[in-house]
Motif scaffolding. Structure first.
Motif, PDB file in Angstrom:
ATOM      1  N   ALA A  25      43.762 103.637  -0.099  1.00  0.00           N
ATOM      2  CA  ALA A  25      42.679 104.271  -0.844  1.00  0.00           C
ATOM      3  C   ALA A  25      42.505 105.705  -0.355  1.00  0.00           C
ATOM      4  CB  ALA A  25      41.395 103.469  -0.660  1.00  0.00           C
ATOM      5  N   ALA A  26      41.541 106.385  -0.911  1.00  0.00           N
ATOM      6  CA  ALA A  26      41.324 107.798  -0.583  1.00  0.00           C
ATOM      7  C   ALA A  26      40.862 107.961   0.864  1.00  0.00           C
ATOM      8  CB  ALA A  26      40.296 108.388  -1.527  1.00  0.00           C
ATOM      9  N   PHE A  27      41.263 109.054   1.475  1.00  0.00           N
ATOM     10  CA  PHE A  27      40.755 109.453   2.782  1.00  0.00           C
ATOM     11  C   PHE A  27      40.660 110.966   2.807  1.00  0.00           C
ATOM     12  CE2 PHE A  27      45.369 109.007   3.104  1.00  0.00           C
ATOM     13  CZ  PHE A  27      45.762 110.212   3.648  1.00  0.00           C
ATOM     14  N   GLU A  28      39.766 111.480   3.628  1.00  0.00           N
ATOM     15  CA  GLU A  28      39.603 112.916   3.769  1.00  0.00           C
ATOM     16  C   GLU A  28      40.665 113.449   4.724  1.00  0.00           C
ATOM     17  OE1 GLU A  28      35.735 115.697   4.234  1.00  0.00           O
ATOM     18  OE2 GLU A  28      36.119 114.423   5.979  1.00  0.00           O
ATOM     19  N   LEU A  29      41.249 114.610   4.386  1.00  0.00           N
ATOM     20  CA  LEU A  29      42.288 115.216   5.212  1.00  0.00           C
ATOM     21  C   LEU A  29      41.842 116.600   5.655  1.00  0.00           C
ATOM     22  CD1 LEU A  29      45.169 115.143   6.396  1.00  0.00           C
ATOM     23  CD2 LEU A  29      45.974 116.134   4.240  1.00  0.00           C
ATOM     24  N   LEU A  30      41.699 116.778   6.962  1.00  0.00           N
ATOM     25  CA  LEU A  30      41.319 118.060   7.543  1.00  0.00           C
ATOM     26  C   LEU A  30      42.492 118.615   8.338  1.00  0.00           C
ATOM     27  CD1 LEU A  30      37.712 117.261   8.881  1.00  0.00           C
ATOM     28  CD2 LEU A  30      38.396 118.069   6.609  1.00  0.00           C
ATOM     29  N   ILE A  31      42.698 119.918   8.226  1.00  0.00           N
ATOM     30  CA  ILE A  31      43.841 120.578   8.866  1.00  0.00           C
ATOM     31  C   ILE A  31      43.368 121.362  10.078  1.00  0.00           C
ATOM     32  CG2 ILE A  31      45.766 122.159   8.526  1.00  0.00           C
ATOM     33  CD1 ILE A  31      45.876 119.664   6.743  1.00  0.00           C
ATOM     34  N   GLY A  32      44.084 121.213  11.187  1.00  0.00           N
ATOM     35  CA  GLY A  32      43.757 121.957  12.392  1.00  0.00           C
ATOM     36  C   GLY A  32      44.437 123.313  12.416  1.00  0.00           C
ATOM     37  N   GLY A  33      43.690 124.339  12.826  1.00  0.00           N
ATOM     38  CA  GLY A  33      44.254 125.673  12.967  1.00  0.00           C
ATOM     39  C   GLY A  33      44.050 126.553  11.759  1.00  0.00           C
ATOM     40  N   ALA A  34      44.309 127.850  11.949  1.00  0.00           N
ATOM     41  CA  ALA A  34      44.148 128.819  10.863  1.00  0.00           C
ATOM     42  C   ALA A  34      45.323 129.789  10.813  1.00  0.00           C
ATOM     43  CB  ALA A  34      42.834 129.589  11.024  1.00  0.00           C
ATOM     44  N   SER A  35      46.487 129.354  11.284  1.00  0.00           N
ATOM     45  CA  SER A  35      47.703 130.151  11.122  1.00  0.00           C
ATOM     46  C   SER A  35      48.100 130.132   9.648  1.00  0.00           C
ATOM     47  CB  SER A  35      48.827 129.579  11.979  1.00  0.00           C
ATOM     48  OG  SER A  35      49.152 128.273  11.541  1.00  0.00           O
ATOM     49  N   ASP A  36      49.055 130.957   9.277  1.00  0.00           N
ATOM     50  CA  ASP A  36      49.529 130.948   7.891  1.00  0.00           C
ATOM     51  C   ASP A  36      50.022 129.568   7.464  1.00  0.00           C
ATOM     52  OD1 ASP A  36      48.824 133.555   7.604  1.00  0.00           O
ATOM     53  OD2 ASP A  36      50.851 134.370   7.539  1.00  0.00           O
ATOM     54  N   PRO A  37      50.854 128.877   8.283  1.00  0.00           N
ATOM     55  CA  PRO A  37      51.289 127.531   7.881  1.00  0.00           C
ATOM     56  C   PRO A  37      50.116 126.559   7.726  1.00  0.00           C
ATOM     57  CG  PRO A  37      52.740 128.380   9.579  1.00  0.00           C
ATOM     58  CD  PRO A  37      51.582 129.324   9.498  1.00  0.00           C
ATOM     59  N   ALA A  38      49.125 126.649   8.634  1.00  0.00           N
ATOM     60  CA  ALA A  38      47.975 125.757   8.538  1.00  0.00           C
ATOM     61  C   ALA A  38      47.188 126.010   7.250  1.00  0.00           C
ATOM     62  CB  ALA A  38      47.072 125.936   9.757  1.00  0.00           C
ATOM     63  N   ILE A  39      47.031 127.269   6.888  1.00  0.00           N
ATOM     64  CA  ILE A  39      46.319 127.585   5.652  1.00  0.00           C
ATOM     65  C   ILE A  39      47.086 127.080   4.439  1.00  0.00           C
ATOM     66  CG2 ILE A  39      45.538 129.466   4.162  1.00  0.00           C
ATOM     67  CD1 ILE A  39      43.717 128.960   6.542  1.00  0.00           C
ATOM     68  N   ARG A  40      48.419 127.170   4.476  1.00  0.00           N
ATOM     69  CA  ARG A  40      49.221 126.621   3.373  1.00  0.00           C
ATOM     70  C   ARG A  40      49.028 125.111   3.266  1.00  0.00           C
ATOM     71  NH1 ARG A  40      53.189 130.345   5.236  1.00  0.00           N
ATOM     72  NH2 ARG A  40      54.345 128.688   6.303  1.00  0.00           N
ATOM     73  N   ARG A  41      48.976 124.427   4.402  1.00  0.00           N
ATOM     74  CA  ARG A  41      48.738 122.982   4.370  1.00  0.00           C
ATOM     75  C   ARG A  41      47.364 122.668   3.791  1.00  0.00           C
ATOM     76  NH1 ARG A  41      50.569 123.554  10.294  1.00  0.00           N
ATOM     77  NH2 ARG A  41      52.843 123.597  10.027  1.00  0.00           N
ATOM     78  N   LEU A  42      46.380 123.447   4.178  1.00  0.00           N
ATOM     79  CA  LEU A  42      45.030 123.255   3.662  1.00  0.00           C
ATOM     80  C   LEU A  42      44.996 123.386   2.152  1.00  0.00           C
ATOM     81  CD1 LEU A  42      41.913 123.090   3.905  1.00  0.00           C
ATOM     82  CD2 LEU A  42      41.935 125.564   4.293  1.00  0.00           C
ATOM     83  N   LEU A  43      45.620 124.426   1.631  1.00  0.00           N
ATOM     84  CA  LEU A  43      45.573 124.674   0.189  1.00  0.00           C
ATOM     85  C   LEU A  43      46.397 123.653  -0.590  1.00  0.00           C
ATOM     86  CD1 LEU A  43      45.834 128.579   0.098  1.00  0.00           C
ATOM     87  CD2 LEU A  43      43.787 127.137   0.046  1.00  0.00           C
ATOM     88  N   ALA A  44      47.465 123.143   0.028  1.00  0.00           N
ATOM     89  CA  ALA A  44      48.328 122.194  -0.677  1.00  0.00           C
ATOM     90  C   ALA A  44      47.689 120.815  -0.782  1.00  0.00           C
ATOM     91  CB  ALA A  44      49.678 122.096   0.028  1.00  0.00           C
ATOM     92  N   HIS A  45      47.117 120.322   0.315  1.00  0.00           N
ATOM     93  CA  HIS A  45      46.643 118.930   0.305  1.00  0.00           C
ATOM     94  C   HIS A  45      45.350 118.704   1.084  1.00  0.00           C
ATOM     95  CE1 HIS A  45      50.293 117.579  -1.647  1.00  0.00           C
ATOM     96  NE2 HIS A  45      51.036 118.153  -0.704  1.00  0.00           N
ATOM     97  N   GLY A  46      44.830 119.715   1.775  1.00  0.00           N
ATOM     98  CA  GLY A  46      43.695 119.496   2.663  1.00  0.00           C
ATOM     99  C   GLY A  46      42.350 119.553   1.972  1.00  0.00           C
ATOM    100  N   ASP A  47      41.380 118.948   2.637  1.00  0.00           N
ATOM    101  CA  ASP A  47      39.991 118.993   2.180  1.00  0.00           C
ATOM    102  C   ASP A  47      39.143 119.912   3.042  1.00  0.00           C
ATOM    103  OD1 ASP A  47      40.214 116.887   0.110  1.00  0.00           O
ATOM    104  OD2 ASP A  47      40.645 115.597   1.833  1.00  0.00           O
ATOM    105  N   GLY A  48      39.707 120.380   4.158  1.00  0.00           N
ATOM    106  CA  GLY A  48      38.937 121.249   5.025  1.00  0.00           C
ATOM    107  C   GLY A  48      39.632 121.513   6.335  1.00  0.00           C
ATOM    108  N   LEU A  49      38.869 122.075   7.279  1.00  0.00           N
ATOM    109  CA  LEU A  49      39.363 122.539   8.575  1.00  0.00           C
ATOM    110  C   LEU A  49      38.746 121.713   9.694  1.00  0.00           C
ATOM    111  CD1 LEU A  49      40.471 124.905  10.564  1.00  0.00           C
ATOM    112  CD2 LEU A  49      38.187 125.869  10.261  1.00  0.00           C
ATOM    113  N   VAL A  50      39.551 121.326  10.678  1.00  0.00           N
ATOM    114  CA  VAL A  50      39.026 120.753  11.919  1.00  0.00           C
ATOM    115  C   VAL A  50      39.432 121.688  13.049  1.00  0.00           C
ATOM    116  CG1 VAL A  50      41.053 119.237  12.216  1.00  0.00           C
ATOM    117  CG2 VAL A  50      38.913 118.728  13.406  1.00  0.00           C
ATOM    118  N   SER A  51      38.448 122.121  13.820  1.00  0.00           N
ATOM    119  CA  SER A  51      38.670 123.101  14.885  1.00  0.00           C
ATOM    120  C   SER A  51      38.352 122.457  16.218  1.00  0.00           C
ATOM    121  CB  SER A  51      37.776 124.323  14.655  1.00  0.00           C
ATOM    122  OG  SER A  51      37.920 125.252  15.705  1.00  0.00           O
ATOM    123  N   GLY A  52      39.188 122.702  17.223  1.00  0.00           N
ATOM    124  CA  GLY A  52      39.044 121.982  18.478  1.00  0.00           C
ATOM    125  C   GLY A  52      38.721 122.840  19.679  1.00  0.00           C
ATOM    126  N   GLY A  53      37.481 122.794  20.159  1.00  0.00           N
ATOM    127  CA  GLY A  53      37.132 123.332  21.460  1.00  0.00           C
ATOM    128  C   GLY A  53      37.193 124.828  21.618  1.00  0.00           C
TER     129      GLY A  53
END
Length: 311
Positions: free
Chosen positions: A147-175
């Motif tokens: 079933a559906a689940f929320e997907l958060l992407i870690g980081g804000a590099s160019d590859p991370a932003i591409r992952r966010l736009l392709a399939h992510g629902d948001g950002l998870v930032s660590g520490g």
């Protein structure tokens, strides 16, 4: 209450028993928290992340279950898919999958996975996770129908932003410090808007906490141990939010920079530490969420590229 406050299980605190982790999970579910979670390490004394989340799913019914963050490239892709589908089946509608590549070379060496390909592996795995939600019946060779689940992407590099736009629902930032989180949140929101995606990405910030206000205590030693082989470097490290005032200040600072949820990482496994945090969270006033406003003077006054800002 408008504040969304998550807390991680003490599954990465040395010496924590499985019974203690389950006690924390039950109390978090009963408390004022919006989510519980766990962190991922391969070469450390922590409990394995996905097994911990499955155990937490079995003893909770309300809070979201957040991986903060799962490092999928350390695992074979079919295993990642099966683990995620299984967790979702145990806790339908409650799973938030935070994913990242990680920054500890020894984790990759010990798992036999290629450090140099970690980003490409994660890209492939995110595509796999997105596709498996469409697999039904006998076509599904991954695991339970997912079933559906929320997907958060870690980081804000160019590859991370591409992952966010392709399939992510948001950002998870660590520490990282609130002023550093501001850059990550700004990069995510700016890219999201430029891509014409509806709404806004969900933004989750995190930091460590301690009821103790004494420097040089056990909490400080535990954090030093956890960071010994990696983690956020000193210039961006959030440090420990200490005491009632420190926790409230952290929530205010991250909320001011656009955080939808602020997650606190424990450094000791004593249940009284969780009970203390629950009391602090209950007493918090509603804190308004702002918009990320990074200080571009840190980069000479010009708006920087997000490339390379976060591994």
């Amino acid at each position: 209450m408008s504040n969304q406050i998550g807390v991680l299980l003490p599954s990465a605190v040395p010496g924590t028993s499985g019974e203690t982790i389950l006690t924390w999970a039950r109390l978090i579910d009963e408390g004022p928290f919006s989510s519980l979670g766990a962190a991922d390490r391969y070469v450390y004394v922590n409990h394995e992340l996905m097994m911990t989340m499955a155990a937490a799913a079995a003893v909770t019914s309300r809070v979201r279950l957040t991986t903060a963050a799962l490092l999928p490239p350390l695992r074979p892709t079919p295993l990642v898919g099966k683990q995620v589908a299984t967790l979702v089946s145990f806790a339908p509608g409650r799973v938030t999958l935070g994913v990242a590549v990680g920054n500890r070379v020894n984790d990759y060496e010990s798992s036999g996975r290629e450090w140099s390909r970690r980003g490409k592996i994660l890209d492939e795995q995110i595509e796999y996770l997105a596709a498996m939600r469409d697999l039904k019946g006998e076509e599904n060779c991954v695991g339970p129908e997912c079933a559906a689940f929320e997907l958060l992407i870690g980081g804000a590099s160019d590859p991370a932003i591409r992952r966010l736009l392709a399939h992510g629902d948001g950002l998870v930032s660590g520490g990282v410090k609130p002023e550093v989180f501001a850059f990550e949140a700004y990069a995510a929101m700016t890219a999201w808007e430029a891509a014409g995606k509806p709404g806004r990405p969900r933004l989750v910030a995190s930091t460590w906490f301690s009821s103790s206000e004494r420097a040089g205590d056990l909490a400080e030693a535990r954090l030093a141990s956890y960071l010994a082989k990696g983690g956020p470097p000193e210039p961006v490290l959030s440090g420990i939010s200490r005491g009632r005032e420190g926790v409230e200040a952290a929530v205010r600072a991250y909320r001011a920079q656009g955080a939808d949820e602020v997650t606190f990482f424990p450094l000791v496994d004593d249940v009284s530490e969780l009970e203390w945090l629950a009391e602090v969270v209950r007493d918090l006033p509603d804190i308004e969420r702002g918009e990320p406003a990074p200080d571009f003077s840190m980069f000479g006054g010009a708006e920087p590229s997000v490339k390379g800002r976060h591994a």
